[in-house]
Design an enzyme around this catalytic site. Structure first.
Site: not given
Length: 361
Positions: A29-30, A32, A64, A106, A189, A237, A331
């Site tokens: 998963s993206p 940051c 992102a 992404q 966002y 997403r 995670r």
């Protein structure tokens, strides 16, 4: 090489999307990293993402990545608003592909949640003297809590500019060699702010009704699909629900997914929340999987499941039971970059190891 005594579990079956084949249903998963300078990727990003491709994931999605400087969450976020961003990202995409995973990215705009400090420094909004910048949003409503900056309500010229920023970022992603593109319309966002009535109080063609609130995302998706090749997958997403009364609901997500599919979106990445600081989210293992399942069957579109997916059997069941087509881990991938190899072993299967690791895999 040791032969498998059983056929591949569902989690390790390949998935074909347009011309792209994922070697398994496990995606990174993206996430940051807040480690870029002026949006430019560096060795941290290469090692972080590359190690997870080596670890056996089928899909590795870059965090992102801002389509404009003011669209960064923090000063340390990646960007794709300039040609200088292409080459460092191309190095990453090339390494990921060299080691058998599909390289995705992404692209995003943080809206009113932009101009924040690094999480390890509290994550609050930065003043101009601290390196912060003005933020924009559909309406002049602050997020609240530590993100107290009041955004400027966007003009239609702003909306046109942001849409063009996404189109240009998509072109640069293609030039960098990515084969999977995801538009970020979740977690509070910018696109998510337009979608939800909690944050969109506009009275023009971009606010009010469901049709108006989805207009920016739908128009941008259409414009991006024109420059993103037909043979390559496009994902979106979303936050499937706001977890707040009066906010965006799963029925809205289902309706949106049907419209996005008509715009040649291939997969809905189904997360939730992030729009407001006081949402009451019921967090437990797999708590967002039902969103992916409902959208997958209700809109007849591929989905990715996310959220506290940690165990191999749990992930395999999600795919085997038709709840989602892909499982994205965050995670758990930070804890264990080689989770796919370990999951395969737990399921009685063996992933082909990288040559360098063949004696130990």
């Amino acid at each position: 090489m040791e032969k498998n005594s059983i056929s591949a579990p569902s989690l390790f079956q390949p998935l074909i999307v347009r011309s792209v084949t994922l070697r398994n249903r496990i995606g990174v998963s993206p996430m940051c990293q807040y480690s870029a300078a002026d949006g430019v990727a560096n060795d941290w990003h290469l090692v972080h993402l590359g190690s997870r491709a080596v670890g056996g994931a089928g899909l590795v999605i870059v965090e992102a990545t801002a389509v404009a400087p003011e669209g960064r969450i923090t000063p340390g976020c990646l960007g794709l608003w300039n040609e200088k961003h292409i080459e460092p990202l191309a190095r990453i995409a090339g390494f990921v592909k060299q080691h058998g995973a599909v390289a995705g990215i992404q692209i995003a705009h943080a809206g009113r949640k932009a101009s924040a400090d690094m999480p390890w420094r509290g994550g609050g909004h930065l003043a101009e003297a601290q390196g912060g910048w003005p933020t924009i949003a559909p309406s002049a409503i602050p997020f609240g809590a530590e993100l107290s900056k009041v955004p400027r309500a966007m003009t239609e010229a702003d909306i046109t500019r942001v849409q063009n920023d996404f189109v240009m970022a998509a072109k640069r992603a293609l030039a960098a060699g990515f084969e999977w593109l995801e538009l970020h319309a979740a977690h509070g966002y910018l696109f998510n702010e337009f979608l939800s009535p909690l944050t969109n109080q506009r009275t023009d063609q971009y606010g009010g009704s469901f049709e108006n609130r989805i207009r920016l995302l739908l128009d941008t998706t259409r414009a991006v699909r024109k420059v993103w090749p037909d043979q390559l997958p496009l994902a979106v997403r979303i936050s499937a629900i706001d977890w707040m009364e009066g906010g965006w609901q799963i029925e809205d997500s289902l309706a949106l997914a049907k419209l996005l599919k008509a715009e040649n979106v291939d997969l809905m990445d189904c997360s939730s929340g992030g729009l407001v600081p006081d949402a009451k989210i019921i967090v437990k293992p797999g708590y967002q999987v039902p969103f992916a399942e409902k959208i997958r069957h209700g809109a007849n579109i591929a989905t990715a499941a996310v959220g506290f997916i940690t165990e191999p059997k749990q992930a395999d069941n999600i795919v085997r039971n038709g709840q989602a087509d892909v499982v994205l881990l965050a995670r758990q991938m930070l804890v264990d970059p080689y989770w796919p190899a370990h999951a395969a072993k737990a399921l009685g299967y063996k992933l082909p190891p990288p040559n360098q690791y063949a004696r130990a895999w």
